[in-house]
Design a protein around this motif. Structure first.
Motif, PDB file in Angstrom:
ATOM      1  N   ARG A   1       0.760  -1.332  -0.043  1.00  0.00           N
ATOM      2  CA  ARG A   1      -0.076  -0.006   0.019  1.00  0.00           C
ATOM      3  C   ARG A   1       0.872   1.268  -0.071  1.00  0.00           C
ATOM      4  O   ARG A   1       0.275   2.303  -0.238  1.00  0.00           O
ATOM      5  CB  ARG A   1      -0.988   0.136   1.192  1.00  0.00           C
ATOM      6  CG  ARG A   1      -1.949  -1.050   1.231  1.00  0.00           C
ATOM      7  CD  ARG A   1      -2.822  -1.175   2.599  1.00  0.00           C
ATOM      8  NE  ARG A   1      -1.884  -1.507   3.576  1.00  0.00           N
ATOM      9  CZ  ARG A   1      -2.035  -1.342   4.860  1.00  0.00           C
ATOM     10  NH1 ARG A   1      -3.381  -0.840   5.218  1.00  0.00           N
ATOM     11  NH2 ARG A   1      -1.315  -1.502   6.110  1.00  0.00           N
ATOM     12  N   LEU A   2       2.101   0.953   0.341  1.00  0.00           N
ATOM     13  CA  LEU A   2       2.868   2.311   0.514  1.00  0.00           C
ATOM     14  C   LEU A   2       3.174   3.123  -0.666  1.00  0.00           C
ATOM     15  O   LEU A   2       3.082   4.362  -0.693  1.00  0.00           O
ATOM     16  CB  LEU A   2       4.388   1.912   1.056  1.00  0.00           C
ATOM     17  CG  LEU A   2       5.471   3.078   1.294  1.00  0.00           C
ATOM     18  CD1 LEU A   2       4.760   3.797   2.448  1.00  0.00           C
ATOM     19  CD2 LEU A   2       6.750   2.436   1.543  1.00  0.00           C
ATOM     20  N   PRO A   3       3.530   2.595  -1.937  1.00  0.00           N
ATOM     21  CA  PRO A   3       3.733   3.401  -2.854  1.00  0.00           C
ATOM     22  C   PRO A   3       2.431   4.121  -3.212  1.00  0.00           C
ATOM     23  O   PRO A   3       2.474   5.437  -3.901  1.00  0.00           O
ATOM     24  CB  PRO A   3       3.992   2.451  -4.073  1.00  0.00           C
ATOM     25  CG  PRO A   3       4.629   1.221  -3.545  1.00  0.00           C
ATOM     26  CD  PRO A   3       3.688   1.185  -2.203  1.00  0.00           C
ATOM     27  N   MET A   4       1.132   3.664  -3.099  1.00  0.00           N
ATOM     28  CA  MET A   4       0.112   4.408  -3.659  1.00  0.00           C
ATOM     29  C   MET A   4      -0.498   5.436  -2.803  1.00  0.00           C
ATOM     30  O   MET A   4      -0.898   6.618  -2.932  1.00  0.00           O
ATOM     31  CB  MET A   4      -1.117   3.313  -3.768  1.00  0.00           C
ATOM     32  CG  MET A   4      -2.488   3.992  -3.959  1.00  0.00           C
ATOM     33  SD  MET A   4      -2.598   4.871  -5.743  1.00  0.00           S
ATOM     34  CE  MET A   4      -2.201   3.157  -6.548  1.00  0.00           C
ATOM     35  N   LEU A   5      -0.119   5.247  -1.186  1.00  0.00           N
ATOM     36  CA  LEU A   5      -0.174   6.207  -0.342  1.00  0.00           C
ATOM     37  C   LEU A   5       0.684   7.145  -0.588  1.00  0.00           C
ATOM     38  O   LEU A   5       0.160   8.590  -0.630  1.00  0.00           O
ATOM     39  CB  LEU A   5       0.107   5.557   1.098  1.00  0.00           C
ATOM     40  CG  LEU A   5      -0.021   6.572   2.273  1.00  0.00           C
ATOM     41  CD1 LEU A   5      -1.122   7.358   2.290  1.00  0.00           C
ATOM     42  CD2 LEU A   5       0.305   5.819   3.757  1.00  0.00           C
ATOM     43  N   LEU A   6       1.906   7.086  -0.788  1.00  0.00           N
ATOM     44  CA  LEU A   6       2.824   8.456  -1.129  1.00  0.00           C
ATOM     45  C   LEU A   6       2.223   9.117  -2.474  1.00  0.00           C
ATOM     46  O   LEU A   6       2.443  10.498  -2.514  1.00  0.00           O
ATOM     47  CB  LEU A   6       4.146   7.580  -1.428  1.00  0.00           C
ATOM     48  CG  LEU A   6       4.804   7.144   0.000  1.00  0.00           C
ATOM     49  CD1 LEU A   6       6.114   6.550  -0.458  1.00  0.00           C
ATOM     50  CD2 LEU A   6       4.905   8.218   1.109  1.00  0.00           C
ATOM     51  N   GLU A   7       1.757   8.429  -3.363  1.00  0.00           N
ATOM     52  CA  GLU A   7       1.329   9.093  -4.557  1.00  0.00           C
ATOM     53  C   GLU A   7       0.303  10.083  -4.593  1.00  0.00           C
ATOM     54  O   GLU A   7       0.064  11.060  -4.936  1.00  0.00           O
ATOM     55  CB  GLU A   7       1.009   7.883  -5.704  1.00  0.00           C
ATOM     56  CG  GLU A   7       1.106   8.628  -7.067  1.00  0.00           C
ATOM     57  CD  GLU A   7       0.863   7.666  -8.283  1.00  0.00           C
ATOM     58  OE1 GLU A   7       0.186   8.033  -9.139  1.00  0.00           O
ATOM     59  OE2 GLU A   7       1.263   6.362  -7.919  1.00  0.00           O
TER      60      GLU A   7
END
Length: 464
Positions: free
Chosen positions: A313-319
């Motif tokens: 989930r991390l990449p989507m949250l940062l984006e």
């Protein structure tokens, strides 16, 4: 002696006191009557050569009554002495039980201040009895736990009951740790309708009973904090030493707690019940939301454990945050060891290609941090306060600092000196060639957007 024993002893003493004095009064009246008769006897004898039988009978009766009263009074005195000895023995027994029992005996008044505490409080909670008398119960029960304890006691008492048994409450030891105990007691209603007094006992629970309670308590605390959205973020300035300009901030999580738990304590508790990633993501979301109010030229260092970096989930949250990738620094903490670096490197690679940077936190504080540096080849190495403190006065420490600067240059990394607290430390890390610095001397963490706005033109002097 407990309040109940004291009350019983007081009633007995009063009865004994009144009874003995009543006998003395009767004795005095009878003696007075006898004296009056004796005083009138000569005149009676003068008037009647042969005294009538009536006065003689009265005198004999008075004498008999005096004798009976005297015997009764003597018995009363002996009974009072026996009662006093018995009450003293009961008092001594209660004191012995109170002082030697592993259970804590306590009493609180209507304002929830301690009015009595047995000696067990010292062993169980770290407070001598005299330290608790007159102090509120919140001294040994945290605010959140106190609200739950009141409700648990009310539920156990029912609508009209006064007694309760077996209520489990988390107390707070003087050193900040939790102590789970089973509490039984009684409410003592007051005559004037004021809040009732309470008295009871608390006994420590066995370890096998406590562990599930602790886990449930921690889980509820973490989940309610995340649900409530009450996690705060403070930002601490990071300055570039070559120019003296402010170039970044570190996001530091703050939790709404009055019990003295540090953020590290919160994250450690969450990991112990399998909620470490859940809490880290909530803290990350809170920090990213607040970055919108920061000056746009500042990068933001976000603390994450290696395990959380593996979460898909991390990449989507940062984006979704809207924060440009070149302004994001993922600062890897040592909360959890890394068993295998290949998955971590694979997860971080696409983020780094987008422009995101990696930092290793607390370098030099342990073997894990140095292993992180060697395996991850970070963009930023953050020197732990333990290496910075005393750097200006310790030659060996200065040599180690210089070696870290050389090492960072060899792998193409920057060095941030953490925990700068004096001008001498700032001057030393600058002379050694370290890239940046942060610490209380340069700026404390701030929760206030008004202060963040002032960082647009922030500079330090004497760094170059």
């Amino acid at each position: 002696m407990g309040e109940q024993g004291m009350a019983r002893y007081g009633k007995t003493t009063i009865r004994s006191f009144v009874g003995s004095h009543l006998l003395l009064c009767v004795l005095s009246v009878q003696a007075a009557f006898a004296l009056a008769v004796a005083a009138g006897w000569p005149s009676l004898a003068h008037s009647f050569p042969q005294p009538p039988a009536g006065p003689v009978l009265v005198c004999a009766l008075a004498g008999g009554l005096i004798l009976v009263a005297g015997v009764t009074a003597a018995r009363g005195v002996r009974a009072q002495a026996r009662e006093r000895d018995r009450s003293s023995a009961v008092s001594n027994l209660m004191e012995t039980v109170s002082d030697t029992s592993s259970e804590w005996v306590w009493a609180v008044d209507g304002q929830e201040n301690f009015s009595y505490s047995s000696g067990a409080s010292a062993a169980l909670l770290g407070y001598e009895p005299g330290e608790l008398i007159g102090r509120p119960v919140s001294t040994v029960i945290g605010p959140d736990e106190l609200a739950g304890a009141r409700q648990a006691v009310a539920d156990a008492r029912g609508d009209h009951g006064t007694d309760w048994k077996g209520v489990r409450i988390s107390y707070r030891h003087r050193n900040g740790t939790s102590v789970w105990m089973e509490v039984s007691g009684r409410a003592r209603p007051t005559r004037n309708g004021a809040r009732p007094r309470y008295e009871g006992t608390s006994r420590p629970l066995a370890a096998q009973t406590v562990q599930p309670l602790i886990e449930g308590h921690v889980r509820e605390r973490i989940e309610s904090t995340v649900r409530g959205g009450t996690i705060l973020t403070a930002f601490q300035p990071i300055y570039e030493l070559g120019t003296g300009t402010m170039t970044g901030v570190e996001a530091l999580t703050r939790f709404p707690s009055d019990d003295g738990r540090s953020p590290e304590h919160w994250f450690s508790d969450a990991a112990s019940v399998g909620l470490g990633g859940h809490l880290e993501f909530a803290a990350l979301e809170a920090a990213l939301f607040r970055t919108a109010k920061l000056p746009e030229h500042l990068y933001v260092a976000l603390n994450l454990s290696p395990d959380t970096c593996l979460d898909p989930r991390l990449p989507m949250l940062l984006e979704r945050s809207g924060l440009a990738a070149h302004r994001i620094v993922l600062e890897l903490t040592e909360r959890l060891p890394v068993a295998e670096y290949t998955p971590l490197l694979s997860a971080l690679a696409p983020l780094r290609r987008r422009g995101l940077k990696i930092a290793v936190d607390d370098a030099g504080s342990g073997f894990s941090s140095m292993r992180h540096i060697l395996r991850l080849r970070p963009d930023i190495i953050k020197l732990d306060r333990s290496l910075v403190a005393g750097l200006d006065s310790d030659h060996a420490q200065r040599a180690l600092g210089a070696a870290m600067v050389t090492f960072a240059q060899e792998i193409g990394a920057q060095i941030v000196a953490e925990g700068i607290e004096t001008m001498a430390e700032l001057a030393t890390v600058t002379r050694l060639g370290m890239t940046s610095a942060q610490g209380y001397f340069l700026g404390r963490p701030s929760l206030h957007p008004g202060e963040w706005e002032s960082w647009k033109e922030a500079r330090i002097s004497g760094a170059a």
